[in-house]
Design a protein around this motif. Structure first.
Motif, PDB file in Angstrom:
ATOM      1  N   LEU A   9       0.860  -1.182   0.000  1.00 54.56           N
ATOM      2  CA  LEU A   9       0.000   0.000   0.000  1.00 54.56           C
ATOM      3  C   LEU A   9       0.891   1.224   0.000  1.00 54.56           C
ATOM      4  CD1 LEU A   9      -2.725   1.463   0.365  1.00 54.56           C
ATOM      5  CD2 LEU A   9      -2.413   1.182   2.829  1.00 54.56           C
ATOM      6  N   GLY A  10       0.744   2.071  -1.008  1.00 53.85           N
ATOM      7  CA  GLY A  10       1.542   3.283  -1.053  1.00 53.85           C
ATOM      8  C   GLY A  10       1.797   3.715  -2.477  1.00 53.85           C
ATOM      9  N   ASP A  11       2.558   4.778  -2.620  1.00 55.53           N
ATOM     10  CA  ASP A  11       2.905   5.304  -3.943  1.00 55.53           C
ATOM     11  C   ASP A  11       3.937   4.371  -4.577  1.00 55.53           C
ATOM     12  OD1 ASP A  11       3.922   6.773  -6.097  1.00 55.53           O
ATOM     13  OD2 ASP A  11       3.572   8.683  -5.071  1.00 55.53           O
ATOM     14  N   SER A  30      -1.959  -0.725 -15.795  1.00 52.62           N
ATOM     15  CA  SER A  30      -2.679   0.386 -16.382  1.00 52.62           C
ATOM     16  C   SER A  30      -2.641   1.521 -15.371  1.00 52.62           C
ATOM     17  CB  SER A  30      -4.122  -0.078 -16.634  1.00 52.62           C
ATOM     18  OG  SER A  30      -4.892   0.979 -17.066  1.00 52.62           O
ATOM     19  N   PRO A  31      -1.716   2.460 -15.553  1.00 50.04           N
ATOM     20  CA  PRO A  31      -1.624   3.564 -14.587  1.00 50.04           C
ATOM     21  C   PRO A  31      -2.773   4.541 -14.806  1.00 50.04           C
ATOM     22  CG  PRO A  31      -0.019   3.843 -16.354  1.00 50.04           C
ATOM     23  CD  PRO A  31      -0.753   2.569 -16.637  1.00 50.04           C
ATOM     24  N   PRO A  32      -2.966   5.490 -13.894  1.00 51.73           N
ATOM     25  CA  PRO A  32      -3.991   6.502 -14.182  1.00 51.73           C
ATOM     26  C   PRO A  32      -3.612   7.233 -15.464  1.00 51.73           C
ATOM     27  CG  PRO A  32      -2.755   7.042 -12.164  1.00 51.73           C
ATOM     28  CD  PRO A  32      -2.257   5.730 -12.643  1.00 51.73           C
ATOM     29  N   TYR A  33      -4.573   7.464 -16.306  1.00 44.60           N
ATOM     30  CA  TYR A  33      -4.297   8.221 -17.532  1.00 44.60           C
ATOM     31  C   TYR A  33      -4.257   9.705 -17.173  1.00 44.60           C
ATOM     32  CZ  TYR A  33      -5.560   3.927 -20.031  1.00 44.60           C
ATOM     33  OH  TYR A  33      -5.627   2.651 -20.497  1.00 44.60           O
ATOM     34  N   THR A  40     -11.880  10.108  -8.764  1.00 50.34           N
ATOM     35  CA  THR A  40     -11.611   8.848  -8.076  1.00 50.34           C
ATOM     36  C   THR A  40     -10.237   8.803  -7.413  1.00 50.34           C
ATOM     37  OG1 THR A  40     -12.646   7.964 -10.056  1.00 50.34           O
ATOM     38  CG2 THR A  40     -12.105   6.390  -8.339  1.00 50.34           C
ATOM     39  N   TYR A  41      -9.178   8.997  -8.185  1.00 49.19           N
ATOM     40  CA  TYR A  41      -7.879   8.889  -7.526  1.00 49.19           C
ATOM     41  C   TYR A  41      -6.856   9.909  -8.042  1.00 49.19           C
ATOM     42  CZ  TYR A  41      -7.711   5.591 -11.425  1.00 49.19           C
ATOM     43  OH  TYR A  41      -7.840   4.991 -12.633  1.00 49.19           O
ATOM     44  N   GLY A  42      -7.341  11.083  -8.376  1.00 43.93           N
ATOM     45  CA  GLY A  42      -6.424  12.154  -8.749  1.00 43.93           C
ATOM     46  C   GLY A  42      -5.902  11.994 -10.154  1.00 43.93           C
ATOM     47  N   GLU A  51       7.119  13.421 -16.638  1.00 46.38           N
ATOM     48  CA  GLU A  51       7.884  13.746 -15.421  1.00 46.38           C
ATOM     49  C   GLU A  51       7.410  12.878 -14.242  1.00 46.38           C
ATOM     50  OE1 GLU A  51       7.687  17.726 -12.853  1.00 46.38           O
ATOM     51  OE2 GLU A  51       7.590  18.055 -15.011  1.00 46.38           O
ATOM     52  N   TRP A  52       6.084  12.640 -14.172  1.00 48.44           N
ATOM     53  CA  TRP A  52       5.516  11.835 -13.090  1.00 48.44           C
ATOM     54  C   TRP A  52       5.873  10.354 -13.261  1.00 48.44           C
ATOM     55  CZ3 TRP A  52       1.594   8.012 -13.665  1.00 48.44           C
ATOM     56  CH2 TRP A  52       1.143   7.465 -12.466  1.00 48.44           C
ATOM     57  N   PHE A  53       5.862   9.880 -14.496  1.00 46.18           N
ATOM     58  CA  PHE A  53       6.028   8.445 -14.729  1.00 46.18           C
ATOM     59  C   PHE A  53       7.485   7.989 -14.705  1.00 46.18           C
ATOM     60  CE2 PHE A  53       5.736   4.383 -16.982  1.00 46.18           C
ATOM     61  CZ  PHE A  53       4.638   3.830 -16.339  1.00 46.18           C
ATOM     62  N   LEU A 229       4.082  -8.525 -11.775  1.00 40.05           N
ATOM     63  CA  LEU A 229       3.902  -7.308 -10.962  1.00 40.05           C
ATOM     64  C   LEU A 229       2.895  -6.365 -11.607  1.00 40.05           C
ATOM     65  CD1 LEU A 229       4.868  -4.957  -8.955  1.00 40.05           C
ATOM     66  CD2 LEU A 229       6.682  -4.515 -10.628  1.00 40.05           C
ATOM     67  N   ASP A 230       1.982  -5.814 -10.786  1.00 36.89           N
ATOM     68  CA  ASP A 230       1.124  -4.716 -11.243  1.00 36.89           C
ATOM     69  C   ASP A 230       1.286  -3.568 -10.248  1.00 36.89           C
ATOM     70  OD1 ASP A 230      -0.737  -2.902 -12.020  1.00 36.89           O
ATOM     71  OD2 ASP A 230      -2.300  -4.371 -12.464  1.00 36.89           O
ATOM     72  N   PRO A 231       2.050  -2.521 -10.634  1.00 32.58           N
ATOM     73  CA  PRO A 231       2.309  -1.419  -9.697  1.00 32.58           C
ATOM     74  C   PRO A 231       1.137  -0.446  -9.549  1.00 32.58           C
ATOM     75  CG  PRO A 231       3.500  -1.065 -11.760  1.00 32.58           C
ATOM     76  CD  PRO A 231       2.779  -2.369 -11.907  1.00 32.58           C
ATOM     77  N   PHE A 232       0.054  -0.648 -10.313  1.00 32.52           N
ATOM     78  CA  PHE A 232      -1.179   0.147 -10.177  1.00 32.52           C
ATOM     79  C   PHE A 232      -2.329  -0.857 -10.193  1.00 32.52           C
ATOM     80  CE2 PHE A 232       1.969   2.716 -12.423  1.00 32.52           C
ATOM     81  CZ  PHE A 232       1.973   3.882 -11.675  1.00 32.52           C
ATOM     82  N   MET A 233      -2.426  -1.682  -9.146  1.00 31.94           N
ATOM     83  CA  MET A 233      -3.254  -2.889  -9.259  1.00 31.94           C
ATOM     84  C   MET A 233      -4.753  -2.646  -9.232  1.00 31.94           C
ATOM     85  SD  MET A 233      -2.952  -4.708  -5.576  1.00 31.94           S
ATOM     86  CE  MET A 233      -3.232  -3.810  -4.056  1.00 31.94           C
ATOM     87  N   GLY A 234      -5.217  -1.504  -8.688  1.00 35.94           N
ATOM     88  CA  GLY A 234      -6.668  -1.259  -8.629  1.00 35.94           C
ATOM     89  C   GLY A 234      -7.385  -2.405  -7.948  1.00 35.94           C
ATOM     90  N   SER A 235      -8.343  -3.011  -8.660  1.00 31.33           N
ATOM     91  CA  SER A 235      -9.118  -4.116  -8.082  1.00 31.33           C
ATOM     92  C   SER A 235      -8.345  -5.427  -8.107  1.00 31.33           C
ATOM     93  CB  SER A 235     -10.440  -4.274  -8.830  1.00 31.33           C
ATOM     94  OG  SER A 235     -10.180  -4.617 -10.174  1.00 31.33           O
ATOM     95  N   GLY A 236      -7.116  -5.409  -8.631  1.00 31.85           N
ATOM     96  CA  GLY A 236      -6.260  -6.596  -8.551  1.00 31.85           C
ATOM     97  C   GLY A 236      -6.491  -7.622  -9.648  1.00 31.85           C
ATOM     98  N   THR A 237      -7.019  -7.201 -10.782  1.00 25.12           N
ATOM     99  CA  THR A 237      -7.296  -8.163 -11.863  1.00 25.12           C
ATOM    100  C   THR A 237      -6.043  -8.935 -12.254  1.00 25.12           C
ATOM    101  OG1 THR A 237      -8.830  -6.486 -12.691  1.00 25.12           O
ATOM    102  CG2 THR A 237      -8.476  -8.407 -14.083  1.00 25.12           C
TER     103      THR A 237
HETATM  104  C1  SAM Z   1      -6.524   2.422 -14.087  1.00 32.12           C
HETATM  105  S1  SAM Z   1      -6.499   1.889 -12.441  1.00 32.12           S
HETATM  106  C2  SAM Z   1      -5.974   0.207 -12.539  1.00 32.12           C
HETATM  107  C3  SAM Z   1      -7.108  -0.761 -12.696  1.00 32.12           C
HETATM  108  C4  SAM Z   1      -6.661  -2.207 -12.687  1.00 32.12           C
HETATM  109  N1  SAM Z   1      -5.973  -2.571 -13.921  1.00 32.12           N
HETATM  110  C5  SAM Z   1      -7.834  -3.161 -12.470  1.00 32.12           C
HETATM  111  O1  SAM Z   1      -8.002  -4.097 -13.235  1.00 32.12           O
HETATM  112  O2  SAM Z   1      -8.610  -2.919 -11.542  1.00 32.12           O
HETATM  113  C6  SAM Z   1      -5.096   2.710 -11.782  1.00 32.12           C
HETATM  114  C7  SAM Z   1      -4.847   2.478 -10.296  1.00 32.12           C
HETATM  115  O3  SAM Z   1      -3.621   3.132  -9.949  1.00 32.12           O
HETATM  116  C8  SAM Z   1      -3.716   3.585  -8.609  1.00 32.12           C
HETATM  117  N2  SAM Z   1      -2.693   4.635  -8.442  1.00 32.12           N
HETATM  118  C9  SAM Z   1      -2.721   5.915  -8.882  1.00 32.12           C
HETATM  119  N3  SAM Z   1      -1.563   6.543  -8.604  1.00 32.12           N
HETATM  120  C10 SAM Z   1      -0.777   5.638  -7.969  1.00 32.12           C
HETATM  121  C11 SAM Z   1       0.548   5.666  -7.452  1.00 32.12           C
HETATM  122  N4  SAM Z   1       1.287   6.772  -7.514  1.00 32.12           N
HETATM  123  N5  SAM Z   1       1.049   4.547  -6.888  1.00 32.12           N
HETATM  124  C12 SAM Z   1       0.297   3.413  -6.801  1.00 32.12           C
HETATM  125  N6  SAM Z   1      -0.965   3.328  -7.276  1.00 32.12           N
HETATM  126  C13 SAM Z   1      -1.493   4.413  -7.857  1.00 32.12           C
HETATM  127  C14 SAM Z   1      -5.143   4.036  -8.467  1.00 32.12           C
HETATM  128  O4  SAM Z   1      -5.562   4.017  -7.114  1.00 32.12           O
HETATM  129  C15 SAM Z   1      -5.895   3.025  -9.352  1.00 32.12           C
HETATM  130  O5  SAM Z   1      -6.459   1.986  -8.590  1.00 32.12           O
END
Ligand code: SAM
Length: 292
Positions: A9-11, A30-33, A40-42, A51-53, A229-237
């Protein structure tokens, strides 16, 4: 052998630092676009996206094995009537960072609903960018073969002379270019377009992958016991599918609700534990919840 699921849990920028060098076989994410789903999450402004990625992709480059693959699902949005260029800028910046941009797959979202816009048609595809550390990586092409289909019956019956004699040596692709080689075969290799419906049933996350998407890449780029590894796992698919396919998985999300949800779904999970095991107070704040 037990299949591990590690959750953080974290950035991602910080949490990825806790993973070992060259320890992951496949990253699917799939990072936030840029600027999307702000409520939802900024969102990240398109001008700030690269620069962020980059600090995150730098860590991904470090943790990926030399034989591993990184699949990045992303799509540029329209800003002021024009497609934004941040994805292209990101590809260029990642190449400078040391990534090898091997391929671009297209995810055709075959169930996208109709619409009407004054200057464009409905957007029904997304990019799946494939990056590697080097030109040679693990790829199990036979795992994703598809039935030849009806076209083979008609097309392969009418082969021209060129179809039969095509010179493979110029392109160095060997077998594949000579169409007559495919006569009487049941299965063929797929193209780089994936026709998959978007996920409509998963109400727990607004942008969940359809399970077939990580599944296809997990089959293609990993074998049992490998690490996904999924570094932006969301619902964890990605993790759910990896677990089902007997791959170890690591997931990171910045939102506690998603972390808790995945932890609930994927029991038993091996939660993040530092070695030697620290006391709760010694762990950085963003890592604390992981050893509760
Ligand atoms: C597009 S969603 C991923 C959905 C995922 N593929 C699924 O099947 O549910 C992007 C996720 O990245 C998370 N997120 C956004 N910024 C983040 C960061 N800096 N570090 C980790 N997670 C981040 C969000 O909370 C969100 O759940």
């Amino acid at each position: 052998m037990e299949i591990r699921t590690d959750l953080y849990l974290g950035d991602s920028k910080n949490m990825l630092k806790k993973l070992k060098d060259n320890s992951v076989d496949l990253i699917v994410t799939s990072p936030p676009y840029a600027d999307q789903r702000k409520s939802t999450y900024g969102g990240i402004h398109p001008d700030k996206y690269v620069e962020w990625f980059l600090p995150i992709s730098k860590e991904l480059l470090r943790v990926l094995k030399p034989t591993g693959t990184f699949v990045l699902n992303i799509k540029e949005k329209v800003v002021d009537g024009e497609r934004s260029t941040y994805v292209m800028e990101l590809i260029i910046a990642m190449r400078k960072q040391g990534w090898f941009w091997t391929e671009e797959f297209m995810w055709h979202k075959k169930n996208s609903y109709p619409g009407k816009w004054p200057n464009r048609f409905r957007d029904s595809w997304e990019r799946l960018l494939q990056f590697n550390k080097q030109k040679h990586f693990n790829m199990y092409q036979e795992e994703v073969m598809v039935p030849m289909g009806d076209w083979a019956k008609t097309r392969l019956k009418k082969l021209s002379e060129t179809d039969k004699t095509r010179d493979n040596s110029k392109v160095g692709s060997g077998f594949g270019k000579n169409i007559s080689n495919w006569v009487d075969r049941e299965m063929a290799y797929p193209s780089n377009v994936l026709h998959l419906a978007t996920e409509c049933n998963n109400k727990k996350h607004s942008a969940a992958f359809p399970e077939e998407l990580p599944e296809w890449f997990i089959k293609l780029f990993t074998k049992e016991q490998d690490v996904v590894l999924d570094p932006f796992m969301g619902s964890g698919t990605t993790l759910t599918v990896a677990n089902r396919m007997r791959r170890h998985s690591i997931g990171i999300d910045i939102i506690p609700e998603y972390y808790d949800m995945v932890r609930e779904q994927l029991k038993p999970v091996a939660l993040y534990i530092l070695e030697p095991k620290p006391t709760y107070e010694q762990i950085e704040p963003e890592g604390r919840i992981a050893i509760r």
